[in-house]
Design a protein around this motif. Structure first.
Motif, short mmCIF file in Angstrom:
data_model
loop_
_atom_site.label_atom_id
_atom_site.label_comp_id
_atom_site.label_asym_id
_atom_site.label_seq_id
_atom_site.Cartn_x
_atom_site.Cartn_y
_atom_site.Cartn_z
N LYS A 230 0.79 -1.22 0.00
CA LYS A 230 0.00 0.00 0.00
C LYS A 230 0.83 1.28 0.00
CE LYS A 230 -0.97 -0.16 4.94
NZ LYS A 230 -2.02 -0.24 5.93
N ALA B 71 -4.58 -0.85 -9.39
CA ALA B 71 -4.98 0.16 -8.39
C ALA B 71 -6.47 0.11 -8.10
CB ALA B 71 -4.56 1.56 -8.87
N TYR C 208 -6.02 -2.85 -5.39
CA TYR C 208 -5.07 -2.70 -4.29
C TYR C 208 -4.73 -1.24 -4.03
CZ TYR C 208 -4.40 -7.68 -5.02
OH TYR C 208 -4.61 -9.03 -5.14
N LYS C 209 -4.64 -0.90 -2.74
CA LYS C 209 -4.23 0.45 -2.37
C LYS C 209 -2.75 0.64 -2.69
CE LYS C 209 -7.55 1.17 1.29
NZ LYS C 209 -7.79 1.41 2.70
N CYS C 210 -2.44 1.83 -3.14
CA CYS C 210 -1.04 2.20 -3.34
C CYS C 210 -0.91 3.69 -3.04
CB CYS C 210 -0.56 1.87 -4.75
SG CYS C 210 -1.42 2.73 -6.06
N ARG C 211 0.32 4.12 -2.82
CA ARG C 211 0.55 5.52 -2.50
C ARG C 211 0.38 6.41 -3.73
NH1 ARG C 211 5.05 8.59 -2.70
NH2 ARG C 211 6.44 6.82 -2.96
N HIS D 64 -10.40 4.10 -8.39
CA HIS D 64 -9.35 3.19 -7.95
C HIS D 64 -9.01 3.49 -6.50
CE1 HIS D 64 -6.63 6.58 -8.33
NE2 HIS D 64 -7.01 6.72 -9.59
N CYS D 65 -8.07 2.74 -5.94
CA CYS D 65 -7.70 2.86 -4.53
C CYS D 65 -6.40 3.61 -4.30
CB CYS D 65 -7.57 1.47 -3.91
SG CYS D 65 -9.04 0.45 -4.07
N ALA D 66 -5.80 4.16 -5.34
CA ALA D 66 -4.55 4.89 -5.18
C ALA D 66 -4.80 6.18 -4.40
CB ALA D 66 -3.94 5.22 -6.54
N LEU D 67 -3.88 6.52 -3.51
CA LEU D 67 -4.02 7.77 -2.75
C LEU D 67 -3.78 9.00 -3.64
CD1 LEU D 67 -2.18 6.80 0.55
CD2 LEU D 67 -4.64 6.82 0.09
#
Length: 159
Positions: A53, A71, A74-77, A119-122
């Motif tokens: 993440k 993304a 899955y979370k990513c920065r 998506h889950c990207a920050l």
């Protein structure tokens, strides 16, 4: 250690000098570099892999489509999409037919069914060359649809 995943574009390889240069620059910034060479004979949705993440995912062209699919799950920065095949290409009939002619109906249908704008990207950054005629967060001057030194420099600045 910070991880960065680099996904080359259609029919490209992590062995190409420009990707190796990007990896070297990322390593100098303290990143552990992991490459993923896409198998273009398999659906992209079957090639989604897990990422940490706090990692960064970089994809180029159709490799950016896979980066986006990752993304979504899955979370990513940070998600860096360089010259991504635009989402509208999978909705617009004319553009979609061009991709079908290039990659095949089942490959494109897989993407069309799985690819969403959320998506889950920050953080997300979209990069295009100014000759591509696309809108992005960063526009690389005097560049087209080809990863080059200017792209690499901008990507490293974004890390």
């Amino acid at each position: 250690m910070k991880k960065i995943y680099i996904i080359p574009g259609w029919q490209e390889s992590s062995k190409y000098k420009i990707y190796q240069t990007l990896a070297m620059l990322a390593k100098k910034k303290g990143y552990d570099v992991l490459f993923y060479d896409v198998d273009w004979n398999k659906p992209l949705s079957k090639q989604i892999f897990s990422v940490q993440k706090n990692s960064v995912i970089i994809g180029f062209s159709l490799g950016a489509v896979l980066a986006h699919l990752i993304a979504q799950k899955y979370k990513c920065r940070k998600l860096i999409l360089a010259s991504m095949t635009p989402l509208r290409s999978f909705k617009d009939i004319k553009l979609k037919n061009e991709l079908v002619n290039l990659l095949g109906q089942s490959f494109i249908e897989d993407i069309s069914k799985k690819l969403h704008s959320k998506h889950c990207a920050l953080n997300q950054v979209i990069i295009y060359g100014d000759r591509e005629g696309e809108q992005g967060d960063v526009i690389i001057p005097h560049a087209g649809h080809r990863l080059n030194r200017q792209y690499n420099k901008e990507i490293i600045n974004l890390l």
